[in-house]
Design a protein around this motif. Structure first.
Motif, PDB file in Angstrom:
ATOM      1  N   ARG A  25     -15.443 -18.589  -6.222  1.00 29.24           N
ATOM      2  CA  ARG A  25     -16.170 -19.383  -7.226  1.00 29.24           C
ATOM      3  C   ARG A  25     -17.297 -20.091  -6.499  1.00 29.24           C
ATOM      4  O   ARG A  25     -17.059 -20.901  -5.598  1.00 29.24           O
ATOM      5  CB  ARG A  25     -15.239 -20.385  -7.893  1.00 29.24           C
ATOM      6  CG  ARG A  25     -15.930 -21.243  -8.971  1.00 29.24           C
ATOM      7  CD  ARG A  25     -14.941 -22.227  -9.567  1.00 29.24           C
ATOM      8  NE  ARG A  25     -13.851 -21.531 -10.244  1.00 29.24           N
ATOM      9  CZ  ARG A  25     -12.690 -22.110 -10.559  1.00 29.24           C
ATOM     10  NH1 ARG A  25     -12.477 -23.378 -10.246  1.00 29.24           N
ATOM     11  NH2 ARG A  25     -11.762 -21.414 -11.172  1.00 29.24           N
ATOM     12  N   VAL A  26     -18.526 -19.782  -6.882  1.00 30.52           N
ATOM     13  CA  VAL A  26     -19.702 -20.287  -6.178  1.00 30.52           C
ATOM     14  C   VAL A  26     -20.114 -21.625  -6.765  1.00 30.52           C
ATOM     15  O   VAL A  26     -20.429 -21.734  -7.955  1.00 30.52           O
ATOM     16  CB  VAL A  26     -20.863 -19.284  -6.273  1.00 30.52           C
ATOM     17  CG1 VAL A  26     -22.138 -19.885  -5.689  1.00 30.52           C
ATOM     18  CG2 VAL A  26     -20.504 -17.992  -5.554  1.00 30.52           C
ATOM     19  N   ALA A  27     -20.102 -22.655  -5.941  1.00 30.73           N
ATOM     20  CA  ALA A  27     -20.502 -24.000  -6.356  1.00 30.73           C
ATOM     21  C   ALA A  27     -21.994 -24.165  -6.154  1.00 30.73           C
ATOM     22  O   ALA A  27     -22.518 -23.942  -5.058  1.00 30.73           O
ATOM     23  CB  ALA A  27     -19.744 -25.043  -5.545  1.00 30.73           C
ATOM     24  N   THR A  28     -22.687 -24.567  -7.208  1.00 22.69           N
ATOM     25  CA  THR A  28     -24.135 -24.738  -7.142  1.00 22.69           C
ATOM     26  C   THR A  28     -24.567 -25.771  -8.167  1.00 22.69           C
ATOM     27  O   THR A  28     -23.916 -25.936  -9.204  1.00 22.69           O
ATOM     28  CB  THR A  28     -24.873 -23.406  -7.390  1.00 22.69           C
ATOM     29  OG1 THR A  28     -26.278 -23.634  -7.436  1.00 22.69           O
ATOM     30  CG2 THR A  28     -24.424 -22.756  -8.688  1.00 22.69           C
ATOM     31  N   ARG A  29     -25.654 -26.468  -7.880  1.00 18.28           N
ATOM     32  CA  ARG A  29     -26.129 -27.473  -8.834  1.00 18.28           C
ATOM     33  C   ARG A  29     -26.642 -26.846 -10.122  1.00 18.28           C
ATOM     34  O   ARG A  29     -26.624 -27.481 -11.182  1.00 18.28           O
ATOM     35  CB  ARG A  29     -27.223 -28.328  -8.197  1.00 18.28           C
ATOM     36  CG  ARG A  29     -26.683 -29.351  -7.195  1.00 18.28           C
ATOM     37  CD  ARG A  29     -27.794 -30.172  -6.605  1.00 18.28           C
ATOM     38  NE  ARG A  29     -28.690 -29.349  -5.781  1.00 18.28           N
ATOM     39  CZ  ARG A  29     -29.772 -29.807  -5.160  1.00 18.28           C
ATOM     40  NH1 ARG A  29     -30.119 -31.057  -5.297  1.00 18.28           N
ATOM     41  NH2 ARG A  29     -30.514 -28.997  -4.425  1.00 18.28           N
ATOM     42  N   GLN A  36     -20.279 -18.541 -10.987  1.00 15.66           N
ATOM     43  CA  GLN A  36     -20.839 -19.791 -10.486  1.00 15.66           C
ATOM     44  C   GLN A  36     -20.366 -20.962 -11.339  1.00 15.66           C
ATOM     45  O   GLN A  36     -20.100 -20.813 -12.531  1.00 15.66           O
ATOM     46  CB  GLN A  36     -22.372 -19.740 -10.487  1.00 15.66           C
ATOM     47  CG  GLN A  36     -22.951 -18.683  -9.560  1.00 15.66           C
ATOM     48  CD  GLN A  36     -24.461 -18.732  -9.502  1.00 15.66           C
ATOM     49  OE1 GLN A  36     -25.118 -19.394 -10.297  1.00 15.66           O
ATOM     50  NE2 GLN A  36     -25.034 -18.021  -8.535  1.00 15.66           N
ATOM     51  N   VAL A  37     -20.254 -22.131 -10.708  1.00 11.81           N
ATOM     52  CA  VAL A  37     -19.820 -23.336 -11.406  1.00 11.81           C
ATOM     53  C   VAL A  37     -20.711 -24.492 -10.976  1.00 11.81           C
ATOM     54  O   VAL A  37     -21.162 -24.549  -9.820  1.00 11.81           O
ATOM     55  CB  VAL A  37     -18.336 -23.643 -11.100  1.00 11.81           C
ATOM     56  CG1 VAL A  37     -18.129 -23.938  -9.611  1.00 11.81           C
ATOM     57  CG2 VAL A  37     -17.833 -24.801 -11.947  1.00 11.81           C
ATOM     58  N   ARG A  38     -20.973 -25.410 -11.888  1.00  9.58           N
ATOM     59  CA  ARG A  38     -21.820 -26.552 -11.547  1.00  9.58           C
ATOM     60  C   ARG A  38     -21.084 -27.466 -10.583  1.00  9.58           C
ATOM     61  O   ARG A  38     -19.926 -27.826 -10.796  1.00  9.58           O
ATOM     62  CB  ARG A  38     -22.219 -27.333 -12.801  1.00  9.58           C
ATOM     63  CG  ARG A  38     -23.120 -28.519 -12.473  1.00  9.58           C
ATOM     64  CD  ARG A  38     -23.705 -29.189 -13.703  1.00  9.58           C
ATOM     65  NE  ARG A  38     -24.535 -30.325 -13.324  1.00  9.58           N
ATOM     66  CZ  ARG A  38     -24.114 -31.593 -13.308  1.00  9.58           C
ATOM     67  NH1 ARG A  38     -22.891 -31.887 -13.712  1.00  9.58           N
ATOM     68  NH2 ARG A  38     -24.914 -32.570 -12.935  1.00  9.58           N
ATOM     69  N   PRO A  49     -13.618 -29.988 -12.438  1.00 13.81           N
ATOM     70  CA  PRO A  49     -13.797 -28.650 -13.015  1.00 13.81           C
ATOM     71  C   PRO A  49     -14.030 -27.568 -11.959  1.00 13.81           C
ATOM     72  O   PRO A  49     -13.534 -26.446 -12.093  1.00 13.81           O
ATOM     73  CB  PRO A  49     -15.029 -28.827 -13.908  1.00 13.81           C
ATOM     74  CG  PRO A  49     -15.018 -30.270 -14.275  1.00 13.81           C
ATOM     75  CD  PRO A  49     -14.501 -30.987 -13.063  1.00 13.81           C
ATOM     76  N   ALA A  50     -14.784 -27.903 -10.899  1.00  7.47           N
ATOM     77  CA  ALA A  50     -15.043 -26.911  -9.858  1.00  7.47           C
ATOM     78  C   ALA A  50     -13.764 -26.539  -9.117  1.00  7.47           C
ATOM     79  O   ALA A  50     -13.620 -25.400  -8.643  1.00  7.47           O
ATOM     80  CB  ALA A  50     -16.081 -27.433  -8.871  1.00  7.47           C
ATOM     81  N   LEU A  51     -12.810 -27.474  -9.041  1.00  4.84           N
ATOM     82  CA  LEU A  51     -11.592 -27.265  -8.252  1.00  4.84           C
ATOM     83  C   LEU A  51     -10.424 -26.728  -9.073  1.00  4.84           C
ATOM     84  O   LEU A  51      -9.353 -26.463  -8.515  1.00  4.84           O
ATOM     85  CB  LEU A  51     -11.175 -28.587  -7.599  1.00  4.84           C
ATOM     86  CG  LEU A  51     -12.063 -29.052  -6.440  1.00  4.84           C
ATOM     87  CD1 LEU A  51     -11.827 -30.526  -6.137  1.00  4.84           C
ATOM     88  CD2 LEU A  51     -11.811 -28.203  -5.198  1.00  4.84           C
ATOM     89  N   THR A  52     -10.599 -26.505 -10.355  1.00  7.07           N
ATOM     90  CA  THR A  52      -9.510 -26.012 -11.195  1.00  7.07           C
ATOM     91  C   THR A  52      -9.004 -24.662 -10.679  1.00  7.07           C
ATOM     92  O   THR A  52      -9.776 -23.715 -10.498  1.00  7.07           O
ATOM     93  CB  THR A  52      -9.978 -25.862 -12.651  1.00  7.07           C
ATOM     94  OG1 THR A  52     -10.406 -27.133 -13.139  1.00  7.07           O
ATOM     95  CG2 THR A  52      -8.847 -25.346 -13.534  1.00  7.07           C
ATOM     96  N   ASP A  53      -7.700 -24.590 -10.392  1.00  6.13           N
ATOM     97  CA  ASP A  53      -7.022 -23.369  -9.919  1.00  6.13           C
ATOM     98  C   ASP A  53      -7.477 -22.910  -8.537  1.00  6.13           C
ATOM     99  O   ASP A  53      -7.214 -21.770  -8.140  1.00  6.13           O
ATOM    100  CB  ASP A  53      -7.209 -22.220 -10.914  1.00  6.13           C
ATOM    101  CG  ASP A  53      -6.594 -22.519 -12.274  1.00  6.13           C
ATOM    102  OD1 ASP A  53      -5.555 -23.203 -12.310  1.00  6.13           O
ATOM    103  OD2 ASP A  53      -7.156 -22.077 -13.293  1.00  6.13           O
ATOM    104  N   ILE A  54      -8.144 -23.774  -7.806  1.00  7.03           N
ATOM    105  CA  ILE A  54      -8.613 -23.431  -6.452  1.00  7.03           C
ATOM    106  C   ILE A  54      -7.530 -23.798  -5.432  1.00  7.03           C
ATOM    107  O   ILE A  54      -6.915 -24.861  -5.519  1.00  7.03           O
ATOM    108  CB  ILE A  54      -9.917 -24.187  -6.126  1.00  7.03           C
ATOM    109  CG1 ILE A  54     -11.061 -23.684  -7.002  1.00  7.03           C
ATOM    110  CG2 ILE A  54     -10.273 -24.058  -4.647  1.00  7.03           C
ATOM    111  CD1 ILE A  54     -11.482 -22.253  -6.763  1.00  7.03           C
TER     112      ILE A  54
END
Length: 273
Positions: A25-29, A36-38, A49-54
């Protein structure tokens, strides 16, 4: 396994995400593609939200910060509470856990997670290409400007960093160690300029400034003055031999030699035209 790749559109992050594959899951602004996730270091509401299921993270600290730990530590706390077990931190061969301010990130990762790796790569070969200041100086003036004197660095290809990072993220057994990652040969910037000249036919030279002059030059490009001083200080350490070493990490972890600088230049010979 799901991996959050911070700095996921950057030099190493994009390569790591490609190697990890669909589980990344690519984290990006500014997410603009599938997978990709904000994510914004200055917006804690994006952490959850970025860390869900990580369960594992490739961690690239915010760029340009002389003291990134106060920014990163709250994110790591959320990650730990969310069930993340493994963190692979991109650090630098110039930084140890005892380095003031910058070294604290290494301690946070080692002490906060049961599975961890600290990547400590040397200076990137990619700094000689693209929009980096070194590359721009080669294209516009035929020169590389540093404060390194005749000090040597075993420049490393970001592809080699990424493949070690991917192994640290995906191997069943956690590495739980530091990986110093270098290319196969230590070179001065004058040596690097000579190789570029020989391979491309474009005359390139190295011009060395003193540390204060170089810090001022960096600040004039728009870098925060404090961060410019940190970078100039790293050049001074190179001048005194701090990076004059070659590690065999790529060979040991991946099973093949690291890329040579001459090979990199040959593959990117059009970058300086």
């Amino acid at each position: 396994m799901k991996t959050l790749v911070t700095g996921g559109t950057g030099t190493t992050g994009s390569r790591v995400a490609a190697l990890v594959g669909p589980s990344a899951r690519v984290a990006t602004r500014k997410p603009a593609a599938a997978g990709q996730v904000r994510f914004d270091w200055t917006a804690p509401e994006t952490y959850g939200p970025a860390l869900t299921d990580i369960d594992r993270i490739y961690l690239v600290a915010p760029i340009g910060e002389a003291d990134p730990a106060p920014i990163v530590e709250p994110f790591l706390a959320v990650a730990r509470d969310s069930g993340v077990r493994r963190v692979v931190l991109l650090s630098s061969s110039a930084i140890s856990e005892d380095t003031p301010r910058l070294g604290k990130l290494q301690r946070l990762v080692r002490e906060g997670f049961p599975e961890w790796t600290v990547l400590r790569p040397s200076w990137f070969m990619q700094n000689f290409t693209g929009e980096h200041a070194v590359a721009q100086g080669i294209r516009s003036a035929g020169e590389i400007v540093t404060a390194t004197g005749s000090g040597r660095v075993a420049f490393v290809d970001a592809d080699d960093i990424a493949v070690v990072a991917a192994r640290a993220l995906l191997d069943q057994v956690p590495h739980n160690t530091d990986h110093v990652i270098t290319g196969p040969q230590a070179l001065s910037y004058a040596d690097a300029a000579e190789i570029i000249t020989e391979v491309t036919g474009k005359p390139v030279r190295h011009r060395s400034l003193d540390t204060g002059e170089f810090a001022e030059l960096l600040a004039a490009t728009g870098l925060p003055r404090e961060f410019a001083a940190v970078l100039a200080g790293l050049d001074e350490e190179i001048r005194h031999g701090a990076e004059d070493r070659v590690a065999t990490t790529v060979d040991e972890v991946v099973g093949r030699p690291a890329r040579t600088f001459a090979g990199f230049v040959a593959a990117h010979r059009d970058s300086w035209r």
